[in-house]
Design a protein around this motif. Sequence first.
Motif, PDB file in Angstrom:
ATOM      1  N   THR A 140      39.665 -28.280  -5.939  1.00  0.00           N
ATOM      2  CA  THR A 140      39.781 -29.643  -6.440  1.00  0.00           C
ATOM      3  C   THR A 140      39.850 -30.603  -5.255  1.00  0.00           C
ATOM      4  OG1 THR A 140      42.186 -29.710  -6.438  1.00  0.00           O
ATOM      5  CG2 THR A 140      41.124 -28.720  -8.365  1.00  0.00           C
ATOM      6  N   ARG A 141      40.026 -31.865  -5.538  1.00  0.00           N
ATOM      7  CA  ARG A 141      40.104 -32.859  -4.471  1.00  0.00           C
ATOM      8  C   ARG A 141      41.393 -32.742  -3.668  1.00  0.00           C
ATOM      9  NH1 ARG A 141      40.967 -38.416  -8.005  1.00  0.00           N
ATOM     10  NH2 ARG A 141      42.951 -37.828  -9.019  1.00  0.00           N
ATOM     11  N   PHE A 171      53.534 -22.295  -4.768  1.00  0.00           N
ATOM     12  CA  PHE A 171      52.254 -22.118  -5.441  1.00  0.00           C
ATOM     13  C   PHE A 171      52.365 -21.007  -6.478  1.00  0.00           C
ATOM     14  CE2 PHE A 171      50.973 -24.129  -1.488  1.00  0.00           C
ATOM     15  CZ  PHE A 171      49.911 -24.940  -1.871  1.00  0.00           C
ATOM     16  N   PHE A 172      51.562 -21.098  -7.505  1.00  0.00           N
ATOM     17  CA  PHE A 172      51.437 -19.965  -8.424  1.00  0.00           C
ATOM     18  C   PHE A 172      49.991 -19.861  -8.883  1.00  0.00           C
ATOM     19  CE2 PHE A 172      51.873 -23.279 -11.586  1.00  0.00           C
ATOM     20  CZ  PHE A 172      51.109 -22.830 -12.664  1.00  0.00           C
ATOM     21  N   VAL A 173      49.611 -18.642  -9.271  1.00  0.00           N
ATOM     22  CA  VAL A 173      48.248 -18.336  -9.697  1.00  0.00           C
ATOM     23  C   VAL A 173      48.295 -17.918 -11.157  1.00  0.00           C
ATOM     24  CG1 VAL A 173      46.200 -16.926  -9.280  1.00  0.00           C
ATOM     25  CG2 VAL A 173      47.708 -17.532  -7.372  1.00  0.00           C
ATOM     26  N   GLY A 185      44.169 -21.321 -12.871  1.00  0.00           N
ATOM     27  CA  GLY A 185      43.824 -21.707 -11.514  1.00  0.00           C
ATOM     28  C   GLY A 185      44.953 -21.463 -10.552  1.00  0.00           C
ATOM     29  N   ILE A 186      44.920 -22.155  -9.441  1.00  0.00           N
ATOM     30  CA  ILE A 186      45.985 -22.101  -8.435  1.00  0.00           C
ATOM     31  C   ILE A 186      46.613 -23.482  -8.383  1.00  0.00           C
ATOM     32  CG2 ILE A 186      46.558 -21.693  -6.017  1.00  0.00           C
ATOM     33  CD1 ILE A 186      44.129 -19.901  -5.810  1.00  0.00           C
ATOM     34  N   PHE A 195      50.124 -29.774  -9.192  1.00  0.00           N
ATOM     35  CA  PHE A 195      48.894 -30.244  -8.555  1.00  0.00           C
ATOM     36  C   PHE A 195      47.911 -29.071  -8.490  1.00  0.00           C
ATOM     37  CE2 PHE A 195      52.274 -32.970  -7.077  1.00  0.00           C
ATOM     38  CZ  PHE A 195      51.720 -34.244  -7.132  1.00  0.00           C
ATOM     39  N   ALA A 196      46.764 -29.266  -9.118  1.00  0.00           N
ATOM     40  CA  ALA A 196      45.753 -28.203  -9.121  1.00  0.00           C
ATOM     41  C   ALA A 196      45.041 -28.141  -7.779  1.00  0.00           C
ATOM     42  CB  ALA A 196      44.746 -28.444 -10.233  1.00  0.00           C
TER      43      ALA A 196
END
Length: 240
Positions: A140-141, A171-173, A185-186, A195-196
């Motif tokens: 992503t951005r 973070f998580f997946v 996603g992550i 936040f993606a």
Amino acid sequence: MALHRAPPYPWHMAILLTIDQQGLDKLSRFGSAVQKQLPFATSVALNAVAFDGRTAANSATVGASNNPTRFTQTAFLVQKSTKRDLTAAIYANDAPGKNRAKYLRYGIQGGPRPAKGFERYFAGVSNDGTITPGTTLVPTRNVKLNASGNVSLATLKSIGKGLGSNPRGGFFVGTPRGAGARPPGIYRRSRERLFAYFIVKDQPSYTSRFNLPAIAGKVIKRRFNGYLMSSLEKALSNAK
């Protein structure tokens, strides 16, 4: 070889061409020399034109790819021929750690893109199993890309270190819960917000856009005969 004016013919004038035994011997020796030097000269010509084909193939990666890296622009190498094995090859470097063959194959022949290394890794650490092996992760951005448009190694390392850390700031997946219809996603947690960084997309499929046989073949067809004649001439000259 001698030239003689011929007796009158219906066209009133003719030239007879004759060759004596001495001339035949010279031709025979020349033919033997050509036959002896031809494998070597052919090998020299094959190698010269193969290197030209390699240059053309490497240069063509610029037009076939979007801002290709130096890694891609130097992908093709040459396996040289010898006078005993008159086969030269233009191929993508597949040395350990520099495997370009698999990477370039999809630009040459098209087809579904295989999972990248980081995609396979993150599928293996998915928190809830919603990201499976072969999953395509699209940045992503929020993800900083390098000059070639690829995800930097520093970003991937940062995500890897943050996995399983503080649930309020790591973070998580997987697929977010209680956050609306967010795709797998992550994600990164920060101040109770998500936040993606990567989201799951359908597996992309490449169209053929790099016609290697045509690119290198055009150069080979145009230059081989010239290389062969010049290498044969040089070989015959050095053999005297």
